[in-house]
Design a protein around this motif. Structure first.
Motif, PDB file in Angstrom:
ATOM      1  N   ALA A  29       0.864  -1.183   0.000  1.00  0.00           N
ATOM      2  CA  ALA A  29       0.000   0.000   0.000  1.00  0.00           C
ATOM      3  C   ALA A  29       0.899   1.231   0.000  1.00  0.00           C
ATOM      4  O   ALA A  29       1.788   1.348   0.825  1.00  0.00           O
ATOM      5  CB  ALA A  29      -0.867   0.002   1.255  1.00  0.00           C
ATOM      6  N   THR A  30       0.680   2.119  -0.952  1.00  0.00           N
ATOM      7  CA  THR A  30       1.478   3.349  -0.988  1.00  0.00           C
ATOM      8  C   THR A  30       0.567   4.539  -1.236  1.00  0.00           C
ATOM      9  O   THR A  30      -0.631   4.372  -1.482  1.00  0.00           O
ATOM     10  CB  THR A  30       2.537   3.333  -2.102  1.00  0.00           C
ATOM     11  N   ASP A  31       1.159   5.719  -1.163  1.00  0.00           N
ATOM     12  CA  ASP A  31       0.387   6.939  -1.431  1.00  0.00           C
ATOM     13  C   ASP A  31      -0.262   6.885  -2.797  1.00  0.00           C
ATOM     14  O   ASP A  31      -1.387   7.301  -2.978  1.00  0.00           O
ATOM     15  CB  ASP A  31       1.316   8.160  -1.419  1.00  0.00           C
ATOM     16  N   SER A  59      11.979  -5.682 -10.359  1.00  0.00           N
ATOM     17  CA  SER A  59      11.188  -6.793 -10.851  1.00  0.00           C
ATOM     18  C   SER A  59      10.628  -7.657  -9.715  1.00  0.00           C
ATOM     19  O   SER A  59       9.861  -8.561  -9.953  1.00  0.00           O
ATOM     20  CB  SER A  59      12.042  -7.646 -11.797  1.00  0.00           C
ATOM     21  N   GLY A  60      11.034  -7.368  -8.492  1.00  0.00           N
ATOM     22  CA  GLY A  60      10.441  -8.104  -7.372  1.00  0.00           C
ATOM     23  C   GLY A  60      11.356  -9.128  -6.749  1.00  0.00           C
ATOM     24  O   GLY A  60      10.928  -9.945  -5.941  1.00  0.00           O
ATOM     25  N   LYS A  61      12.625  -9.082  -7.068  1.00  0.00           N
ATOM     26  CA  LYS A  61      13.555 -10.081  -6.539  1.00  0.00           C
ATOM     27  C   LYS A  61      13.704  -9.948  -5.027  1.00  0.00           C
ATOM     28  O   LYS A  61      13.540 -10.921  -4.289  1.00  0.00           O
ATOM     29  CB  LYS A  61      14.944  -9.894  -7.181  1.00  0.00           C
ATOM     30  N   THR A  62      13.981  -8.754  -4.588  1.00  0.00           N
ATOM     31  CA  THR A  62      14.188  -8.548  -3.156  1.00  0.00           C
ATOM     32  C   THR A  62      12.925  -8.844  -2.368  1.00  0.00           C
ATOM     33  O   THR A  62      12.962  -9.459  -1.299  1.00  0.00           O
ATOM     34  CB  THR A  62      14.643  -7.099  -2.905  1.00  0.00           C
ATOM     35  N   VAL A  63      11.806  -8.419  -2.905  1.00  0.00           N
ATOM     36  CA  VAL A  63      10.551  -8.676  -2.199  1.00  0.00           C
ATOM     37  C   VAL A  63      10.337 -10.168  -2.035  1.00  0.00           C
ATOM     38  O   VAL A  63       9.972 -10.653  -0.962  1.00  0.00           O
ATOM     39  CB  VAL A  63       9.380  -8.006  -2.949  1.00  0.00           C
TER      40      VAL A  63
ATOM     41  N   LYS C 311       2.872   4.129   5.326  1.00  0.00           N
ATOM     42  CA  LYS C 311       2.532   4.155   3.914  1.00  0.00           C
ATOM     43  C   LYS C 311       3.618   4.915   3.177  1.00  0.00           C
ATOM     44  O   LYS C 311       3.656   6.137   3.192  1.00  0.00           O
ATOM     45  CB  LYS C 311       1.212   4.901   3.791  1.00  0.00           C
ATOM     46  N   ARG C 312       4.536   4.218   2.552  1.00  0.00           N
ATOM     47  CA  ARG C 312       5.542   4.973   1.803  1.00  0.00           C
ATOM     48  C   ARG C 312       5.630   4.506   0.359  1.00  0.00           C
ATOM     49  O   ARG C 312       5.275   3.393   0.039  1.00  0.00           O
ATOM     50  CB  ARG C 312       6.903   4.897   2.465  1.00  0.00           C
ATOM     51  N   ALA C 313       6.123   5.389  -0.463  1.00  0.00           N
ATOM     52  CA  ALA C 313       6.142   5.080  -1.878  1.00  0.00           C
ATOM     53  C   ALA C 313       7.312   4.160  -2.194  1.00  0.00           C
ATOM     54  O   ALA C 313       8.429   4.383  -1.766  1.00  0.00           O
ATOM     55  CB  ALA C 313       6.259   6.365  -2.685  1.00  0.00           C
ATOM     56  N   GLY C 314       7.030   3.139  -2.928  1.00  0.00           N
ATOM     57  CA  GLY C 314       8.070   2.165  -3.227  1.00  0.00           C
ATOM     58  C   GLY C 314       9.187   2.720  -4.073  1.00  0.00           C
ATOM     59  O   GLY C 314      10.353   2.397  -3.883  1.00  0.00           O
ATOM     60  N   ALA C 315       8.840   3.636  -4.966  1.00  0.00           N
ATOM     61  CA  ALA C 315       9.839   4.127  -5.921  1.00  0.00           C
ATOM     62  C   ALA C 315      10.967   4.866  -5.220  1.00  0.00           C
ATOM     63  O   ALA C 315      12.034   5.037  -5.773  1.00  0.00           O
ATOM     64  CB  ALA C 315       9.168   5.054  -6.927  1.00  0.00           C
ATOM     65  N   LYS C 316      10.708   5.316  -4.004  1.00  0.00           N
ATOM     66  CA  LYS C 316      11.716   6.149  -3.353  1.00  0.00           C
ATOM     67  C   LYS C 316      12.742   5.312  -2.595  1.00  0.00           C
ATOM     68  O   LYS C 316      13.667   5.845  -2.014  1.00  0.00           O
ATOM     69  CB  LYS C 316      11.032   7.094  -2.368  1.00  0.00           C
TER      70      LYS C 316
HETATM   71  N1  LIG Z   1       8.237  -1.324   1.150  1.00  0.00           N
HETATM   72  C1  LIG Z   1       7.761  -1.161  -0.082  1.00  0.00           C
HETATM   73  N2  LIG Z   1       6.700  -0.380  -0.256  1.00  0.00           N
HETATM   74  C2  LIG Z   1       6.206  -0.177  -1.498  1.00  0.00           C
HETATM   75  N3  LIG Z   1       6.697  -0.710  -2.601  1.00  0.00           N
HETATM   76  C3  LIG Z   1       7.788  -1.488  -2.487  1.00  0.00           C
HETATM   77  C4  LIG Z   1       8.377  -1.743  -1.220  1.00  0.00           C
HETATM   78  N4  LIG Z   1       9.446  -2.554  -1.391  1.00  0.00           N
HETATM   79  C5  LIG Z   1       9.519  -2.779  -2.733  1.00  0.00           C
HETATM   80  N5  LIG Z   1       8.521  -2.149  -3.376  1.00  0.00           N
HETATM   81  C6  LIG Z   1       8.246  -2.198  -4.819  1.00  0.00           C
HETATM   82  O1  LIG Z   1       8.202  -3.488  -5.205  1.00  0.00           O
HETATM   83  C7  LIG Z   1       8.784  -3.683  -6.494  1.00  0.00           C
HETATM   84  C8  LIG Z   1       9.851  -4.729  -6.410  1.00  0.00           C
HETATM   85  O2  LIG Z   1      10.933  -4.304  -5.622  1.00  0.00           O
HETATM   86  P1  LIG Z   1      12.231  -5.180  -5.323  1.00  0.00           P
HETATM   87  O3  LIG Z   1      12.982  -4.474  -4.292  1.00  0.00           O
HETATM   88  O4  LIG Z   1      11.837  -6.571  -5.047  1.00  0.00           O
HETATM   89  O5  LIG Z   1      13.020  -5.104  -6.683  1.00  0.00           O
HETATM   90  P2  LIG Z   1      14.384  -5.817  -7.046  1.00  0.00           P
HETATM   91  O6  LIG Z   1      14.068  -6.756  -8.104  1.00  0.00           O
HETATM   92  O7  LIG Z   1      15.033  -6.332  -5.826  1.00  0.00           O
HETATM   93  O8  LIG Z   1      15.176  -4.617  -7.645  1.00  0.00           O
HETATM   94  P3  LIG Z   1      16.720  -4.207  -7.466  1.00  0.00           P
HETATM   95  O9  LIG Z   1      17.468  -4.939  -8.476  1.00  0.00           O
HETATM   96  O10 LIG Z   1      16.702  -2.756  -7.752  1.00  0.00           O
HETATM   97  O11 LIG Z   1      17.097  -4.541  -6.070  1.00  0.00           O
HETATM   98  C9  LIG Z   1       9.360  -2.338  -6.896  1.00  0.00           C
HETATM   99  O12 LIG Z   1       8.466  -1.731  -7.785  1.00  0.00           O
HETATM  100  C10 LIG Z   1       9.396  -1.571  -5.611  1.00  0.00           C
HETATM  101  O13 LIG Z   1       9.176  -0.243  -5.879  1.00  0.00           O
END
Ligand SMILES: Nc1ncnc2c1ncn2[C@@H]1O[C@H](COP(=O)(O)OP(=O)(O)OP(=O)(O)O)[C@@H](O)[C@H]1O
Ligand SMILES: Nc1ncnc2c1ncn2[C@@H]1O[C@H](COP(=O)(O)OP(=O)(O)OP(=O)(O)O)[C@@H](O)[C@H]1O
Ligand SMILES: [Mg+2]
Ligand SMILES: [Mg+2]
Ligand code: NI
Lengths: 570, 360, 330, 523
Positions: A29-31, A59-63, C311-316
């Motif tokens: 959930a974000t703004d 792409s969602g790897k870390t998540v 609630k924070r924006a993921g892009a940041k």
């Molecule tokens: N805490 C969060 N709140 C909102 N959005 C998030 C959060 N964490 C990650 N995201 C979003 O989830 C998506 C996947 O993020 P993730 O960190 O998994 O990418 P990644 O594949 O690990 O990228 P990178 O190679 O840059 O590490 C991204 O669009 C990111 O903005």
């Protein structure tokens, strides 16, 4: 020591699965509304297997990795199942989850310096994990002494010399690579069946990266630990992974054994991704050159015995960042400067641009001796020098539009009418393949690649004779990097400026520059025609550097690894 | 007061592991030497500010003597000479350690400073204890419960502590607990008999509870503590609010760090993450800012001292200011400057020492 | 070709207004706190603005056509909040007091901002000896107990008379002296940080003059936190003003209504069972400071990604990580 | 109330008691110095009155000087005042007390002439001779000085031990206490400046005050009136004096556990008109002495002293109707007769009349200054009322301003304030102390008022030894002053002390000498 046959052997390593992810879905959930970070991911990891997850940034790897340990922030909602030893991480109680963490699955972080608490000893930090679990004999909590003994044991496993002594050290007393070993030791402390490593080598130099990869391989071989390896570096994947999962925008697009994936990628996306990865020795800018190009053109930059020192703080001796470096850059030439972190690349680039003072030797830029640099006298020359910064996001004033930023050099030096400025910005935007309407946007409204294009446009707006580009692509994804590099090449051909191209990535430098210098601890240890330096390095350090660089091809990498071992053995 | 604004880092950055051996010693030395310009600047500032505002003779005798006689007295005392000459003379006196006597009540400045300094120090210590006891645990708790109801309530409490002027809080406390409920004495540092006993001690430190303990007079000690509660709470709450917020902010900051996540990934409990893993690294900035709070505390002391009849530096300073007793004022300012500078020095060093990166 | 106009299409004013944008970004309890703060502050400002309409009497009025007001009359009837020992109407004085508070805030904070920002920019950007001297001076003043400094300065300035403006200026200057070092420190630190930012360096590389760099690139970025500091300092200004008034260094009741002064006068009332003379101005101070601090703190938290609501924006995230690493390194 | 084990300091006894209980006295005054040459204020003088003696002193109940250390005193020549000392006097430390100490004490005052000291009171002394150990002869500059006997009991006159005090500089309080250089009802037992002073009765005292009614006394110094009041209510102190706020006193009056005692006071509050800069003053563009006088008279007609006394001071200050406060020799109510409705009420009609008679039209703007910190916290309220009264008349527009004391003081004497507040606390109890310092040229207020008749009369009363004749002269001065209105007397302070119900003897020391003698108090 093991031999490079593992890749073939691995799929059969064991039948058991340590991890099964089933239709995982994670939403934040974000703004700006919900972010579907992971949409539908299913994968499994078998005993003793290294599974690589690749994909571009975001792409969602870390998540996915965090989900495995139940480390998602509270704003996340997840669906599907993540099964570890029969427990669904997504739905278990907090207490149970705490037991699983560390014991069944452990994590290795990207940045070892931030993953270690600076104010506690490494031994204490490892012991914390041990003492958090009823890991002692008879299910009791380990005593401080037992925990410490086990911490020493873990440190020994990851090859920290003299662990009995070092267990009482603080993180800052270790080098970057050692810190990552400590982080891995902490992960190993309870002998978990699975280690999740999120970009474990991204923050490290290639030579150190090679060691850590070696360590991970050893762990797998010796203890049968399964590893989920998250990375965007295809070389690393080729080096270590048994199986690869490719993610794109929260979905798994392809899954295959490593060799198969590199050899015959099925999906378009994978193919594009692989194509974008620079590969040492292919696509070299100096392909076929026998002697230095542009040797007879006028020399724009001439460094002889250049020394640059940073004043020491509080009376400590000054730090010599650049030590007796000599080189020239001629008109139209692209000079590639490579070296590991801290070797002094940026320092040289900044000195040429007049951002750093030189302290010894001589540096002539466009005929101006930088040793007695005065902003006032140097200023007229500035219009002939362009500079492209590493982080495109940070190099634009967030309060100004891209157009204003790009036009700034023009305004300062030629005082044009607004219409002229607009005209010129438009032309340049076209050259860097940006829609002219983007001039009205603010920096944060552009993507990373677009910003770097704009940055390039700004550097070129005055038609400079010399361009300094300090790691202009290292903040970008491979696919984006590939495009920017291509653009750079194209523009260089079109405008014909000389360039100092700085990068830590040999492959990238090789693509762009005909002449390459290798910097090591402030000294230029080797310079020569790119393909020659890469192909038959002379200096030991260059050799090591090149050998450490994993290439995105499992077979080739296996061979190189063997050669590397041989090199290290000597 | 900058109480709610995070303090920028100290002027001399703490040495990092990168600087060569001996850096800490040098750091301490430089940091120590910085005390002197601080004191010098404040003393100079106050000297000129005081002297352009009038002289002690007019303050004392203006309501009584004709102007000619006053002028004669002023001339006799030398207060009509050029300011700069008087300033140099003053510096000369300080340099030789001669602080003189207060003009308005004829005490040796050094005696006055030790006496009232001890009282203020006692009040400040008491308040600090209250502030730490309230601020730190509640701050950690708030960080732990971040964005939940307890956190919001605690933050509200913290702001309320800060928003209530000390004298108003003191008044409310006094009306409730001494006038209303009769639990605590109205004012003073001790009751008359204890005061007399304290006055009779041969070599007192001036910090009453310490003196009472040293002469093992438990009744007096009880009496002193009894008197200390309300002033300490009034002044302590002000700082407690700031501490609470400070601890909360910094612990939340470190809770977001990778190493806490790393601890969590190893199965460490949330409680321990807050109280150990996140708290100790947070302590470095916390301590630095707490050092700056000493100034706030001393400023608050002026207001608390009057409300609670606590005869300390702050109250005296206000008195001496009205009397234009610049000898006394400069003495007090100098002492305060020394206290503040030394505290900040000690705090910076302590913060540097807590950080293992600067140990060798 | 690129013939499109450069007219910057900034985010709409609505989106950029400090407090409003913060309200939109906030969630849950954080928003509740912010809203409480905004409401309290708005009440404060409105009261100050419409004091002449709201107050039943003048701030120094002690009689009307019906005769002299009674002294220490209990709340009720003609005097809703009672009267003071001098016969002033408490309600009127509390209302007028908000006007004094606003004026002092405006005077003090603006003078402080002007000076502090200027010195901070210059000192931070050019460094060198000037910087070192200014830093030592600012640090010395910064470390000194605020209130005592304010007293000394107010005595020094109060030389002439203490009419409305005399009193306001004395308090204003006193508070300014205290705040300048704060603004100086914040702006200087920010300037030094920005000076190393690539976008400033890129301007340097391009050959922009110092004035242009400071004016065009650093100023706007360095002062982004000012609304926040402003609200926090506004509350501090009120407290300092009140403390000055309480100690008798403030503004006299015949020149202006001032809460701290009234509270001071009420001290002996309170112990005589006359609660209304102290409780109302005291509460006014508490609520006003509470409101302003809530706004300031909430803004601070919303600006700071570490403290922002869940609630924070993921892009940041990426940017956040780099800044926090910078902090570690600093 | 203090419930601590050692609370209730009022009843505790100090070691070395002889008989009776000790009493605790609270005050917000401060001691500047115990050395008589270094202080000239109420707080210091109060303590001196307990521990030093004078040649002449007044007995509780009155202000008339009677022999204290002296056996007798008289004008032996118009310019010679001879004092005979009692014999065999010894200081508490055993040193001999004789005429040498007396001469020493006065010479030293003049020699040190400390900025904080009262040497200015002794200007009339030409020289002092000590023919023998018990005789002191003062040679005066001005013959038949009627105030001289008063001066001998003023703050300039405590006798000190010449073997302890240095002749040319001040002695610190601690050293005085250590040297036990006292001769009074009490000696200091323990001394913690401006915090707590404990006195114990000195049995060898032979002065006019006699044996104290208690065994000892503790003086407790407060920084805040309210705390003093609360502790009085709580029984921690027995007597509270100087100063309680009007509100506090009002509240205490309602408390049946304490008694409020009121005695005559010599403190006065008045408004000064600067004859140069007041509206129509001599140095203003529209200078006109007639109009200026009309303005002063109009103000005098309008001001309602009773209202201020009731509302702001709740009766702790009373209306003052003349330049000499009531209770002093010759004091009359010249302003009451001259202005207002004759009974003390203001008269708007008379004010309008004097203004129109003088040709003043339209409201006159008056810049009125007061000082908020030196004359008590209520000055603001007081002047708010004055302003209100003046403006309501429609004759004046008042621009009220206040300034902090030091600046105020300097500025007021430099003609910066056209009309301003001042106050006065007498140095000694004699009507002359309200006349000589003020109205002759070169006086303390310097408001450019000059009336040779007044000056002659003042000079005359000072040297008139016949009491009734002097009284008449003083009344004449007051009547003339009421016509000219150099200053407008407003209020006269009363001495207020509040004590616990079981405390006796407070009343008897609240007399016109303005000396609080702890020795009269007991419980
Ligand atoms: N805490 C969060 N709140 C909102 N959005 C998030 C959060 N964490 C990650 N995201 C979003 O989830 C998506 C996947 O993020 P993730 O960190 O998994 O990418 P990644 O594949 O690990 O990228 P990178 O190679 O840059 O590490 C991204 O669009 C990111 O903005
Ligand atoms: N401002 C500075 N003050 C002191 N030392 C510095 C400063 N900037 C850089 N250095 C040091 O100088 C050395 C060279 O730094 P430089 O930034 O040139 O390295 P680099 O090759 O660009 O590394 P990277 O690949 O990490 O960017 C490093 O050891 C660094 O720590
Ligand atoms: Mg990632
Ligand atoms: Mg670099
Ligand atoms: Ni502050």
């Amino acid at each position: 020591m093991s031999d490079p046959r593992i890749i073939e052997a691995s799929p059969g390593h064991g039948a058991g699965k340590v991890l099964e992810i089933d239709h995982l879905k994670v939403t934040f959930a974000t703004d700006g509304g919900d972010v579907h970070a992971v949409k539908d991911v299913s994968l499994d990891v078998r005993d003793g297997e290294v599974l690589a997850i690749v994909g571009e940034s975001g792409s969602g790897k870390t998540v996915t990795a965090k989900t495995i340990l139940g480390l998602l922030p509270e704003t996340a909602t997840s669906g599907g199942a993540v099964l570890i030893n029969g427990n669904n991480v997504i739905s278990v109680s907090a207490a149970k989850l705490r037991q699983i963490r560390g014991r069944d699955v452990a994590m290795v972080f990207q940045e070892p310096s931030t993953a270690l608490n600076p104010v506690f000893t490494v031994g204490w930090q490892i012991a914390e994990g041990i003492r958090a679990h009823s890991g002692g004999p008879g299910g009791k909590r380990a005593t401080a002494k037992e925990a410490k003994a086990r911490a020493i044991e873990a440190l020994r496993k990851v090859g920290i010399p003299d662990p009995e002594h070092r267990v009482n050290f603080y993180p800052h007393q270790f080098s970057g690579g050692q810190k990552q070993r400590v982080v891995i030791a902490a992960a190993l402390a309870l002998n978990p069946g699975l280690i999740v490593a999120d970009e474990p080598t991204t923050a490290l130099d290639v030579t150190v990266q090679a060691e850590i990869l070696e360590l991970l391989r050893d762990l797998r071989d010796k203890y049968g630990t399964s590893i989920v390896l998250i990375t965007h570096n295809m070389g690393v994947v080729a080096d270590l992974a048994d199986r690869v999962v490719v993610m794109y925008q929260g979905d798994v697009v392809e899954e295959a054994p490593a060799r198969v994936l590199f050899a015959e990628p099925k999906e378009d996306y994978t193919r594009k991704l692989l194509a974008a990865v620079p590969h040492l020795g292919r696509n070299s800018a100096s392909e076929g050159l026998k002697e230095r190009a542009h040797q007879h053109s006028p020399v724009l930059v001439e460094a002889s015995n250049l020394t640059i020192e940073y004043p020491g703080r509080l009376g400590t001796p000054a730090f010599k960042a650049v030590d007796g470096v000599s080189f020239t850059i001629s008109e139209g030439e692209v000079f590639g400067l490579v070296g590991e972190s801290g070797s002094g690349k940026t320092t040289i680039g900044r000195a040429i641009a007049g951002l750093n003072r030189t302290t010894g030797g001589s540096l002539k830029v466009l005929g101006y001796e930088m040793l007695n640099f005065k902003e006032r006298t140097f200023k007229p020359l500035r219009k002939d020098i362009g500079f492209v910064f590493q982080d495109p996001a940070a190099s634009f004033n967030p309060q100004l539009t891209i157009g204003d930023c790009v036009a700034e050099p023009l305004i300062i030096h030629t005082n044009p009418s607004p219409a002229q400025a607009r005209q010129r910005v438009g032309e340049l935007f076209e050259s860097v393949h940006l829609p002219a309407s983007y001039a009205d946007r603010y920096p944060h409204e552009l993507s990373g690649g677009q910003r770097q294009r704009a940055s390039l446009a700004r550097a070129l707006i005055l038609n400079p004779r010399l361009l300094i580009a300090d790691e202009p692509t290292s903040a970008l994804d491979v696919s984006v990097q590939a495009k920017v590099l291509e653009l750079f090449k194209e523009i260089q051909a079109e405008f014909g400026f000389a360039a100092l191209f700085i990068s830590h990535d040999l492959a990238v430098v090789d693509i762009l520059s005909q002449w390459v210098g290798v910097l090591y601890k402030g000294k230029l240890v080797e310079q020569g025609i790119g393909s020659q330096v890469m192909g038959s390095p002379q200096h030991d350090y260059t050799k090591r550097l090149i050998a450490s660089l994993p290439v995105p091809d499992p077979d080739e990498q296996a061979r190189r690894r063997a050669a590397h071992r041989a090199l290290l053995a000597t | 007061m900058a109480t709610l604004i995070d303090a920028p880092p100290p002027t001399v950055a703490a040495p990092t592991s990168k600087s060569a051996g001996g850096g800490l010693g040098k750091y301490i030395l430089v940091r120590f030497l910085l005390i002197f310009p601080t004191i010098f600047i404040l003393v100079t500032l106050v000297f000129f500010l005081m002297r352009i505002t009038g002289d002690p003779i007019t303050a004392a005798q203006g309501g009584r003597l004709p102007q000619e006689q006053i002028d004669a007295l002023v001339h006799q005392a030398g207060y009509d000479r050029p300011l700069f000459i008087q300033y140099l003379e003053y510096l000369g006196q300080i340099a030789t350690g001669n602080f003189g006597r207060t003009i308005s009540d004829g005490r040796p400045v050094v005696v006055m400073l030790t006496k009232f300094g001890a009282a203020t120090l006692e009040l400040a210590i008491n308040a600090l204890v209250v502030a730490l006891l309230i601020g730190i645990p509640l701050g950690m708790f708030a960080a732990h419960k971040r964005d939940k109801v307890p956190d919001a309530l605690l933050r509200f409490f913290a702001i309320l502590c800060y928003a209530t002027p000390v004298f108003f809080a003191g008044l409310l406390l006094k009306l409730t607990f001494s006038v209303g409920l009769g639990w605590f004495p109205v004012a003073g540092r001790a009751s008359t008999s204890t005061e007399l006993a304290m006055a009779r001690l041969s070599a007192p430190t001036g910090i009453y509870w310490l003196d009472a303990l040293r002469s093992s007079d438990l009744a007096a000690f009880g009496d002193i503590v009894h008197h200390a509660v309300l002033p300490a709470v009034a002044l302590g709450l002000l700082t407690a609010g700031v501490f609470l917020r400070l601890v909360r902010t910094n612990v939340i900051g470190t809770l977001g760090k990778d190493y806490v996540e790393a601890g969590r990934s190893r199965g460490v409990s949330e409680y321990r993450l807050v109280t150990k893993h996140a708290y100790k690294p947070a302590l470095i900035p916390i301590i630095t800012v707490m050092g700056l709070q000493i100034a706030l505390l001393l400023g608050g002391a002026v207001l608390t001292e009057t409300t609670f009849e606590w005869k300390g530096l702050g109250y005296q300073l206000a008195q001496y200011l009205t009397a234009r007793d610049f000898v006394a004022v400069q003495g007090i300012v100098m002492l305060l400057a020394v206290i503040v500078a030394v505290t900040n020095f000690v705090v910076d060093i302590a913060a540097a020492l807590i950080d293992p990166r600067v140990r060798y | 070709m690129g013939a499109e106009a450069f007219t910057p299409k900034k985010k709409s004013l609505w989106d950029r207004l400090p407090v409003l944008s913060h309200i939109r970004r906030s969630v849950g309890l954080q928003r509740t706190m912010l809203l409480i703060g905004v409401v309290l502050s708005a009440v404060f400002l409105m009261t100050a603005l419409f004091a002449p309409l709201l107050a039943p009497y003048g701030f120094s009025q002690i009689s009307d056509d019906a005769g002299t007001f009674p002294a220490q009359a209990e709340p009720g009837g003609k005097h809703l909040w009672g009267t003071t020992v001098g016969g002033y109407d408490v309600l009127s004085r509390v209302i007028w007091g908000s006007q004094t508070a606003v004026t002092v805030i405006v005077v003090a904070v603006f003078m402080a901002i002007f000076l502090g920002v200027f010195l901070g920019l210059v000192s931070g950007y050019f460094g060198g000896w000037l910087d070192r001297i200014l830093v030592v001076i600012a640090d010395a003043i910064y470390a000194f107990p605020t209130l005592l400094l304010a007293i000394v300065v107010s005595i020094a300035i109060n030389k002439g008379q203490s009419g409305f403006w005399g009193g306001i200026l004395a308090c204003g200057f006193a508070i300014t002296a205290v705040f300048v070092p704060q603004y100086f420190r914040v702006i200087r630190a920010e300037t030094i940080r920005l000076k190393a930012e690539p976008f400033v360096e890129s301007a340097q590389v391009v050959g922009a003059s110092s004035v242009r760099i400071i004016g065009r690139h650093i100023f706007a970025n360095a002062t982004r936190t000012l609304p926040l500091i402003f609200t926090l300092n506004a509350s501090e200004a009120i407290l300092t003003l009140a403390a000055l008034g309480f100690l008798g260094f403030g503004i006299e009741p015949s020149s202006a209504a001032e809460w701290g002064f009234d509270l001071n006068k009420a001290m002996s009332d309170a112990s005589s069972g006359i609660w209304w003379t102290g409780v109302f101005p005291g509460t006014a101070i508490v609520l006003t400071v509470l409101g302003l601090t809530l706004v300031g703190e909430s803004m601070n938290d919303l600006n700071d990604p570490r403290l922002r609501g869940r609630k924070r924006a993921g892009a940041k995230i990426k940017a956040k990580d780099t800044t926090s690493q910078k902090e570690v390194a600093a | 109330a203090c419930t601590g084990p050692s609370g209730g300091g009022g009843s505790s006894t100090t070691p070395g008691d002889t008989a009776g209980s000790t009493i605790t006295y609270g005050t917000t005054d401060k001691v500047t110095a115990l050395d008589p040459a270094g202080s000239y204020d109420n707080g210091s003088f109060m303590v001196m009155n307990q521990i030093y003696s004078f040649l002449l002193n007044s007995k509780p109940g009155g202000a008339d000087p009677v022999p204290d250390l002296a056996e007798s005193s008289t004008f032996t020549k118009p310019t010679e005042f001879t004092v005979k000392l009692k014999s065999d006097l010894k200081w508490a430390n055993g040193h001999v007390l004789d005429s040498k100490d007396v001469k020493f004490s006065f010479d030293r005052q003049l020699k040190i002439n400390d900025p904080n000291g009262p040497a200015a009171l002794l200007t009339n002394i030409e020289s002092i001779a000590t023919p023998d150990a018990t005789t002191v002869v003062f040679t005066l500059k001005q013959a038949n000085d009627q105030t001289f006997a008063q001066i001998l009991q003023s703050p300039a006159a405590p006798i000190v031990d010449d073997e302890v005090f240095p002749a040319d500089k001040l002695l610190s309080d601690e050293e005085i206490v250590k040297a036990n250089a006292f001769y009074g009802q009490y000696v200091i037992d323990s001394y913690s400046k401006n915090t707590l002073v404990s006195l114990k009765a000195w049995p060898e005292y032979k002065g006019v005050l006699g044996k104290p009614a208690n065994a000892g006394a503790t003086i407790k110094y407060y920084t805040d009136q309210t705390n003093m009041k609360l502790e009085l209510k709580g029984g921690q102190i027995d007597v509270a004096n100087r100063s309680l706020s009007a509100t506090d006193i009002d509240d205490l009056k309602k408390d049946s556990n304490v008694a409020v005692h009121v005695g005559p006071g010599g403190e006065m509050r008045y408004i000064v008109f600067n004859f140069n800069t007041m509206p129509f003053g001599a140095k203003t563009p529209e200078a006109d002495p007639k109009k200026a006088l009309a303005v002063r008279q109009a103000v005098a007609n309008i001001v309602d002293r009773q209202a201020i006394s009731d509302q702001v001071y709740k009766g702790t200050y009373l209306p003052m109707w003349s330049n000499v406060p009531s209770g002093f020799l010759g004091a009359n109510e010249s302003f009451k007769q001259e202005y207002g409705d004759g009974s003390g009420k203001p008269s708007l009609d008379k004010a309008k009349k004097v203004m129109s008679d003088a040709g003043v039209t339209g409201p006159v703007t008056i810049k009125l200054q007061y000082n908020p910190d030196h004359y008590g916290k209520s000055s603001g309220d007081e002047y708010a009322m004055v302003k209100d009264q003046l403006e309501k008349s429609g004759l004046f527009k008042v621009d009220l301003q206040s300034t902090e004391w030091v600046t105020y003081n300097a500025a007021s004497k430099k003609d910066s304030y056209p009309v301003y507040q001042l106050g006065w606390f007498p140095d000694f109890s004699d009507p002359d102390n309200y006349l000589s310092p003020f109205f002759p040229k070169g006086g303390y207020i310097n408001n450019h008022y000059s009336n040779t008749d007044v000056e002659t009369l003042i000079a005359k009363q000072l040297v008139t030894s016949d009491k009734s004749e002097r009284e008449k002269t003083i009344q004449e001065v007051q009547n003339q002053l009421a016509k000219d209105i150099s200053t407008l007397p407003l209020l006269q302070g009363a001495q207020v002390a509040v004590s616990g119900k079981d405390v006796k003897g407070v009343e008897s020391t609240l007399d016109a000498s303005f000396k609080f003698r702890l020795g009269t108090v007991s419980k």
